[in-house]
Design an enzyme around this catalytic site. Sequence first.
Site, PDB file in Angstrom:
ATOM      1  N   PRO A 179       4.572 -11.834   4.167  1.00 36.39           N
ATOM      2  CG  PRO A 179       3.142 -13.660   4.390  1.00 36.39           C
ATOM      3  CD  PRO A 179       4.430 -13.241   3.749  1.00 36.39           C
ATOM      4  CD  GLU A 219       4.052 -24.098   1.941  1.00 35.75           C
ATOM      5  OE1 GLU A 219       4.217 -23.650   3.089  1.00 35.75           O
ATOM      6  OE2 GLU A 219       2.929 -24.262   1.435  1.00 35.75           O
ATOM      7  NE  ARG A 228      -4.549   6.435  -6.856  1.00 38.22           N
ATOM      8  CZ  ARG A 228      -5.039   7.497  -6.202  1.00 38.22           C
ATOM      9  NH1 ARG A 228      -4.315   8.031  -5.230  1.00 38.22           N
ATOM     10  NH2 ARG A 228      -6.200   8.009  -6.516  1.00 38.22           N
ATOM     11  CG  ASP A 276      -5.908   9.677  -2.801  1.00 43.18           C
ATOM     12  OD1 ASP A 276      -7.007   9.872  -3.335  1.00 43.18           O
ATOM     13  OD2 ASP A 276      -4.873   9.385  -3.434  1.00 43.18           O
TER      14      ASP A 276
END
Length: 258
Positions: A93, A120, A158, A173
Amino acid sequence: MRFDVITLFPELFEPFFKSGITRRAFESKQVDVRLWNPRDFAEGNYRRVDDRPFGGGPGMVMMAEPLWQCLQAIRADRAEPGEKRAPVVLFSPIGQRLDHAGATQWAASTGAVLVCGRYEGIDQRFIDACVDQQISLGDFVLSGGEIAALALLDSVARLMPGVLGDEGSHQQDSFNPALDGLLDSPHHTRPEVWNGPQGPMAVPDVLQGGHHERIARYRREQSLALTARLRPELLEEARAAGRLSKADEAFLSQPKRL
């Protein structure tokens, strides 16, 4: 390119490599993915890969040593004369958020070692000693790095030549430089009139007229309007970079754009 994935749950990846249009990239080895379980490199009868955190606190922490032994095995397996050492990427994160530009850079690379944390987190000493880059999908926490790794692999696959069938598909896109970094315009298909929950809804007339220049302009204006409403910062970036035309600015100055 080659991606080596360190994960305690390699079984999560197998269906992904066999499903959808991006499977072409994995089956052809355009994107060569190899899965490594750090439990295979742990010591003892129980092959332990985690332990309680020093200082107390909830949860368990992945141990540095099994990860290090696994990484060394990967480096030995990848070793080729003159080959640059593959970067080690941890999904976290606190990492840099993955975006289209990042996916494009990885698609042009030779690959990496992807580390999927669990519990954790990972012993910070392994991160400090071995990790070159940390990547995040956004400001939220997942139960493990596998979903983030799948997202990176899919975004790279992709972009490989021939994977999407139509070479121009990914160029339309959202966030692509071909769209000046704006959001993609809405799409429609058959039937021409859909009897939905709000009553009959027709495809916009301009899309059925066959006039390519008008269709292109309509889609551009829809892209501008959608970006202005949902992601105005992308519009400002395009404006600052000089990517908006006089026609674009004239459209955006109109009081009603949608």
